[in-house]
Design an enzyme around this catalytic site. Structure first.
Site, PDB file in Angstrom:
ATOM      1  CD  GLU A  47      -2.145   1.156   2.914  1.00  0.00           C
ATOM      2  OE1 GLU A  47      -2.008   0.632   3.782  1.00  0.00           O
ATOM      3  OE2 GLU A  47      -3.031   2.256   3.339  1.00  0.00           O
ATOM      4  CE  LYS A 129      -6.858   1.005   3.661  1.00  0.00           C
ATOM      5  NZ  LYS A 129      -5.661   1.646   4.872  1.00  0.00           N
ATOM      6  CB  CYS A 174      -4.158  -1.875   4.488  1.00  0.00           C
ATOM      7  SG  CYS A 174      -2.913  -1.899   6.509  1.00  0.00           S
TER       8      CYS A 174
END
Ligand code: CDT
Length: 325
Positions: A47, A129, A174
């Site tokens: 990330e 995300k 993540c």
């Protein structure tokens, strides 16, 4: 014919604030060459792989953080990575902060994004995300901030899956890896390999009592997601002490059985790789986790109809609408 994807997980050590994107791209290319030498079809980076993890700092004026965002991909500093991948004939996936062009209302949007690039250098998949952890305002008790809710909007592309590299590949980023919904939405598209990068501080200021469990939780969620959906998972860390904040390592490649088949040994730049047979997914998808045969979505309504916890009494109205007798 076995469907083998040899995948590299390119863990990064810390990226200092003063490191330029060009400096980082040199590191990414070194790992990419190792991956190619190891016979990898694809190499996966973490990330926000181009800069330090900037959400640890507060800026009253959010626009001050725009210097950490990319307005084009590839741009002048990332083009050498795309060129080298094409020259080597290797695909790659990495995360970066994305600042979009103005929309119809003239608004530019900020996302925490990852992409897949195929062996010809073509950008074939993009994910933004969805689960943004942390907080939006400065919290003075913290030794460092986690301001993803300040600098990013939740992703607007959903959890996609793409038919690339001879299989079905998906991405998440993540904090997404902690949520079973992430894997299941991709599982319902027959995902066979999930690529995910992370930046996880060892210390989470609101819950210091969990700090000793950071690596365990990292492994737990990725192994569970792999097994419960019959998919490979490639989890890649930005690790080590970055700007005074220790970050977990734990980069690993997990089989559809839930077993970790390769794992990083350091907290620095390190390539691990595995020869992943996508057909190992089949026995899980066809038996214990044969979704079409065994799932009962009518009983899962609470999952999509509520966001937070409701009382059991409120839930009964949602979960038992057709109870017989
Ligand atoms: N980058 C990222 O999503 N990190 C979070 C930290 C959680 S603590 C605010 C993670 O889930 O690993």
């Amino acid at each position: 014919m076995p469907r083998i994807v040899t995948v590299g997980a390119a863990q990064l050590g810390p990226i200092a604030l003063k490191e330029s994107r060009a400096d980082v791209v040199v590191r990414l290319i070194a790992l990419m060459r190792q991956a190619r030498d190891a016979g990898c079809d694809l190499v996966v980076y973490p990330e926000l792989a181009l800069t330090t993890f900037f959400p640890r700092w507060f800026a009253e004026d959010r626009a001050k953080m725009d210097r950490f965002f990319e307005t084009e991909m590839p741009g002048p500093e990332t083009q050498p990575l795309f060129d080298e991948a094409k020259r080597l004939g290797i695909g790659f996936s990495f995360g970066y902060a994305e600042l979009t062009p103005p929309d119809a209302a003239g608004v530019r949007h900020h996302f925490n994004t990852s992409i897949i690039v195929d062996k010809s250098g073509a950008l074939v998949a993009k994910y933004r995300k969805i689960h943004l952890p942390g907080h939006a305002e400065h919290e003075s008790y913290r030794p460092f901030q986690h301001l993803e809710k300040r600098y990013f909007e939740p992703g607007d592309l959903g959890f996609g899956v793409w038919e690339v590299f001879g299989g079905r590949l998906g991405m998440c980023i993540c904090n997404d890896r902690r949520w079973p919904e992430t894997y299941r939405v991709m599982g319902l598209q027959g995902v066979e390999m999930i690529l995910l990068g992370y930046n996880t501080p060892v210390h989470n200021p609101p819950t210091p009592e969990h700090d000793d469990l950071s690596l365990f939780h990292n492994q737990l969620v990725m192994q569970s997601g792999a097994y419960q959906n019959g998919t490979w998972v490639v989890g890649v860390a930005k690790a080590g002490p970055e700007e005074g904040v220790p970050m977990i390592a734990g980069t690993q490649i997990i089989a559809p059985s839930g077993q970790t088949v390769a794992q990083a040994a350091t907290q620095g730049d390190e390539l691990i790789f595995a020869r992943c047979d996508l057909d190992l997914c089949n026995s899980y998808k066809a038996n214990v986790f044969n979704f079409a045969k065994h799932r009962e979505p009518a009983s899962y309504r609470l999952i999509v109809e509520t966001k937070g916890v409701v009382s059991p009494a409120e839930a009964r109205d949602i979960i038992r609408p057709q109870a017989k007798g």
